[in-house]
Design an enzyme around this catalytic site. Structure first.
Site, PDB file in Angstrom:
ATOM      1  N   CYS A 116       0.814  -1.291   0.031  1.00 36.39           N
ATOM      2  CA  CYS A 116      -0.057   0.151  -0.061  1.00 36.39           C
ATOM      3  C   CYS A 116       0.680   1.374  -0.079  1.00 36.39           C
ATOM      4  O   CYS A 116       0.333   2.403  -0.153  1.00 36.39           O
ATOM      5  CB  CYS A 116      -0.990  -0.035   1.275  1.00 36.39           C
ATOM      6  SG  CYS A 116      -2.182  -1.367   1.005  1.00 36.39           S
ATOM      7  N   HIS A 256      -3.170   7.280   2.724  1.00 39.82           N
ATOM      8  CA  HIS A 256      -3.685   6.079   2.048  1.00 39.82           C
ATOM      9  C   HIS A 256      -4.948   5.589   2.647  1.00 39.82           C
ATOM     10  O   HIS A 256      -5.374   5.753   3.985  1.00 39.82           O
ATOM     11  CB  HIS A 256      -2.652   4.953   2.519  1.00 39.82           C
ATOM     12  CG  HIS A 256      -2.817   3.519   2.235  1.00 39.82           C
ATOM     13  ND1 HIS A 256      -3.427   3.165   0.812  1.00 39.82           N
ATOM     14  CD2 HIS A 256      -3.182   2.540   2.998  1.00 39.82           C
ATOM     15  CE1 HIS A 256      -3.805   2.110   0.834  1.00 39.82           C
ATOM     16  NE2 HIS A 256      -3.479   1.672   1.934  1.00 39.82           N
ATOM     17  N   ASN A 286     -10.221   0.345  -0.176  1.00 40.43           N
ATOM     18  CA  ASN A 286      -8.881   0.302  -0.340  1.00 40.43           C
ATOM     19  C   ASN A 286      -8.365  -0.334  -1.663  1.00 40.43           C
ATOM     20  O   ASN A 286      -8.473  -1.509  -1.909  1.00 40.43           O
ATOM     21  CB  ASN A 286      -8.145  -0.621   0.628  1.00 40.43           C
ATOM     22  CG  ASN A 286      -6.616  -0.552   0.939  1.00 40.43           C
ATOM     23  OD1 ASN A 286      -6.040   0.100  -0.014  1.00 40.43           O
ATOM     24  ND2 ASN A 286      -6.081  -1.013   1.913  1.00 40.43           N
TER      25      ASN A 286
END
Length: 333
Positions: A116, A256, A286
């Site tokens: 990520c 994020h 996500n």
């Protein structure tokens, strides 16, 4: 001679048409909308359903969207980086195929994987190429087809992830705009808590493993959450302190989009008001490497030349960090 900095001069994005809502997930696993929303902030996520279409499909469309908006000739692009945790295949690179498909025939290309944090780390790499003075147009794409490694029988992970892609163009700048500072870190001892284990060189992918879903993403939710909250916030604070930034001088937090509670905790740690926090997790979930460029695309019309943007991310590895960037243009939208 003025110092060359690396500035983002264009953005683009693409998300698939299919919307996987919390209500649909209720029919697939033991969960419900209230539980998902309260713990993650996610209402829906986009899924690439078409057989045979992988991460490159998403990356190509995000890149083409940027090219069309910017009006740049693809042949002027000198480097294409695809930040991704879900490449089309082990080899060849997703970036090479993406570059060819968008007409960037004069570019070299490669993939980057830091889970990520891939796009955040990619920003550092792309900026370094620009600051070297050797390159003038670097295309950085964050793209992931997370649905390809999600077990839709595992309610701990299937509620979180979605598919999507975002792209940014880095160019030289002599007005002191663009990337100003970075704080990037890794801790490999954390990989056991967040990983897609099988299919690599140390864990063979067998028919038995496939049947059990061993190729899918796995995480120890509480440990990951705790580390993400601490490390994202800690990196953000270090960047603020090193650059004498305050909550008054930070215009935006682009964090994020893993979990709304993690984003909120990071914002609270630096005492940043809610209206300065970029948020689209409710729409996309996500998307791993795509979350940061998707934020920039969604908020592009609100960004002003000179805005101070604080980026922060945390991902498997563990990998994490923060970047301070000054926005370089006013949107025409």
């Amino acid at each position: 001679m003025r110092k060359i900095s690396a500035a983002i001069t264009a953005v683009g994005a693409y998300v698939p048409d299919y919307v996987l809502t919390n209500q649909i997930l209720e029919t697939m696993v033991d969960t419900n909308d209230e539980w998902i929303t309260s713990r993650t902030g996610i209402k829906e996520r986009r899924i690439l359903k078409d057989d045979g279409k992988g991460t490159s499909y998403l990356a190509i469309r995000a890149a083409k969207n940027l090219i069309e908006k910017k009006g740049i000739d693809p042949k002027d692009i000198e480097l294409v980086i695809v930040a991704t945790a879900t490449p089309d295949m082990k080899a060849a690179s997703t970036a090479a195929f993406t570059a060819s498909e968008i007409g960037a025939t004069n570019a070299f290309s490669f993939d980057m994987d830091a889970a990520c944090s891939s796009f955040l780390f990619g920003m550092s790499v792309a900026s370094t190429y620009i600051e070297s003075g050797r390159y003038k147009n670097v295309l950085l794409i964050g793209a992931d087809k997370m649905s390809s490694i999600v077990n839709y029988k595992d309610r701990a992970t299937c509620i979180i992830f979605g598919d999507g892609a975002g792209a940014v163009l880095f160019e030289p700048n002599e007005e002191n705009l663009g990337l100003q500072d970075e704080y990037l870190r890794s801790d490999g001892t954390g990989r056991e808590f967040l990983q897609a284990t099988y299919g690599g060189s140390s864990h063979a992918l067998t028919a038995e493993i496939l049947e059990k879903g061993g190729h899918c993403a796995f995480q120890e939710g509480r440990i990951v959450f705790k580390n993400a909250v601490f490390n994202m916030a800690d990196a953000a604070v270090k960047i603020l302190e090193r650059n004498n930034l305050t909550k008054e001088t930070v215009d935006w937090l682009a964090a994020h989009q893993a979990n709304k509670r993690i984003i909120d905790a990071t914002a609270q740690r630096i005492d940043l008001e809610e209206e300065k926090v970029m948020m689209n997790i409710q729409k996309y979930g996500n998307t791993t490497s795509a979350t940061l460029p998707l934020l920039l695309n969604d908020y592009e019309s609100q960004l002003k030349k000179g805005d101070n943007i604080l980026f922060a991310a945390f991902g498997g590895g563990f990998n994490w960090g923060a970047i301070y960037l000054k926005w370089a243009y006013n949107s025409k939208n």
